[in-house]
Design an enzyme around this catalytic site. Structure first.
Site, mmCIF file in Angstrom:
data_model
loop_
_atom_site.group_PDB
_atom_site.id
_atom_site.type_symbol
_atom_site.label_atom_id
_atom_site.label_comp_id
_atom_site.label_asym_id
_atom_site.label_seq_id
_atom_site.Cartn_x
_atom_site.Cartn_y
_atom_site.Cartn_z
ATOM 1 N N HIS A 106 -1.984 -5.456 1.923
ATOM 2 C CA HIS A 106 -3.256 -6.067 1.173
ATOM 3 C C HIS A 106 -2.888 -7.394 0.666
ATOM 4 O O HIS A 106 -1.944 -7.939 0.100
ATOM 5 C CB HIS A 106 -3.957 -5.662 0.608
ATOM 6 C CG HIS A 106 -5.118 -6.143 -0.365
ATOM 7 N ND1 HIS A 106 -6.762 -6.626 0.584
ATOM 8 C CD2 HIS A 106 -5.278 -7.243 -1.486
ATOM 9 C CE1 HIS A 106 -6.805 -6.859 -0.516
ATOM 10 N NE2 HIS A 106 -6.413 -7.015 -1.181
ATOM 11 N N TYR A 145 -12.986 -2.435 -3.542
ATOM 12 C CA TYR A 145 -13.308 -2.544 -2.081
ATOM 13 C C TYR A 145 -14.233 -2.675 -2.229
ATOM 14 O O TYR A 145 -15.197 -2.442 -0.958
ATOM 15 C CB TYR A 145 -13.068 -1.437 -1.727
ATOM 16 C CG TYR A 145 -11.211 -0.787 -0.721
ATOM 17 C CD1 TYR A 145 -10.668 -1.955 0.026
ATOM 18 C CD2 TYR A 145 -10.412 -0.111 -1.396
ATOM 19 C CE1 TYR A 145 -9.413 -2.328 0.005
ATOM 20 C CE2 TYR A 145 -9.672 -0.265 -0.767
ATOM 21 C CZ TYR A 145 -8.620 -1.085 -0.266
ATOM 22 O OH TYR A 145 -7.358 -0.877 0.613
ATOM 23 N N ASN A 197 -1.246 0.017 7.747
ATOM 24 C CA ASN A 197 -1.004 -1.650 8.104
ATOM 25 C C ASN A 197 -0.439 -2.327 6.883
ATOM 26 O O ASN A 197 0.035 -3.459 6.991
ATOM 27 C CB ASN A 197 -2.033 -2.497 8.001
ATOM 28 C CG ASN A 197 -2.905 -2.920 6.842
ATOM 29 O OD1 ASN A 197 -3.296 -1.835 6.071
ATOM 30 N ND2 ASN A 197 -4.881 -3.777 7.600
ATOM 31 N N LYS A 201 1.151 -1.171 -0.173
ATOM 32 C CA LYS A 201 0.339 -0.091 -0.065
ATOM 33 C C LYS A 201 0.783 1.391 0.099
ATOM 34 O O LYS A 201 2.691 1.457 0.048
ATOM 35 C CB LYS A 201 -1.284 -0.298 1.164
ATOM 36 C CG LYS A 201 -2.041 -1.172 1.561
ATOM 37 C CD LYS A 201 -3.006 -1.422 2.448
ATOM 38 C CE LYS A 201 -3.366 -2.488 2.579
ATOM 39 N NZ LYS A 201 -4.270 -2.064 3.919
ATOM 40 N N GLU A 207 -9.231 -11.314 -7.683
ATOM 41 C CA GLU A 207 -8.594 -9.839 -7.404
ATOM 42 C C GLU A 207 -7.086 -9.711 -8.130
ATOM 43 O O GLU A 207 -7.235 -9.007 -9.125
ATOM 44 C CB GLU A 207 -7.981 -9.917 -5.950
ATOM 45 C CG GLU A 207 -9.133 -9.586 -4.709
ATOM 46 C CD GLU A 207 -8.685 -9.938 -3.410
ATOM 47 O OE1 GLU A 207 -8.898 -9.424 -2.506
ATOM 48 O OE2 GLU A 207 -7.225 -9.672 -3.464
#
Length: 208
Positions: free
Chosen positions: A174, A108, A171, A68, A185
């Protein structure tokens, strides 16, 4: 007083007797044969009946990993991908990109009705990301184990998030959460011709 040899039984093997004469070879070279001995001296060899299943290509999974914006900005692309490769996963797709609004919303989509949906979209489009496809046996669960808990404050030391992240909003990574989502995905982020099928010479040392 003399000492006596006591019989010893280990894992079901015949006990060793003080009167037992172990098998030995004569001095007649390779053509010689063992001297006769009783069964107590030569208990049957116990051979394990278990064997490792052969590597099954049908069990190979693909999973999407995204470094990310926070991971990119902190210079952690190499260390993050390096951990995954070091585990034995094979890289079959890689790209560096600025995520569009449309791609972010598709990615998302499952959270579209959640109050944090727009925050997710805004964050992943705020800076470039690295998208990678890795494959291997049970790749989805293996990657998630390496990545650590979604809430980085609860991630175990030794995981990516446990070592390098502090909170759920930053975090770093993903990772697909199921084989089915992994397939979806990967198809969303990569065209089929962007994925490379290649033979890795050390495969037998990892999955053999």
């Amino acid at each position: 007083g003399g000492s006596a040899l006591h019989a010893i039984s280990i894992h079901g093997m015949a006990p060793f007797s003080s009167t037992c004469r172990p098998t030995s070879w004569t001095d007649e070279g390779n053509s010689s044969r063992p001297e006769a001995s009783n069964d107590a001296c030569n208990p049957p060899v116990m051979v394990s009946q278990t064997s490792q299943a052969p590597y099954n290509l049908n069990a190979v999974e693909r999973t999407l990993v995204i470094v990310k914006p926070d991971g990119v900005q902190r210079g952690l692309i190499g260390p993050i991908l390096g951990r995954l490769e070091s585990r034995g996963l094979k890289l079959v797709g890689l790209k560096f990109l600025q995520v569009s609004q449309g791609l972010a919303e598709q990615h998302y989509a499952i959270h579209r009705d959640k109050p944090f949906f727009q925050d997710l979209v805004s964050f992943i489009t705020s800076s470039p990301v690295v998208a990678a496809v890795l494959e291997g046996p049970t790749a989805v669960s293996v990657v998630r184990g390496i990545v650590g808990a979604t809430n980085a404050s609860q991630a175990m030391p030794g995981t990516i998030r446990g070592d390098w992240a502090l909170d759920i909003g930053h975090n770093l990574v993903h990772a697909s959460d199921s084989p089915e989502n992994g397939q979806q995905e990967v198809a969303l982020w990569f065209r089929e011709d962007e994925l490379v099928r290649w033979d890795r010479n050390l495969e037998g040392w990892i999955n053999g």
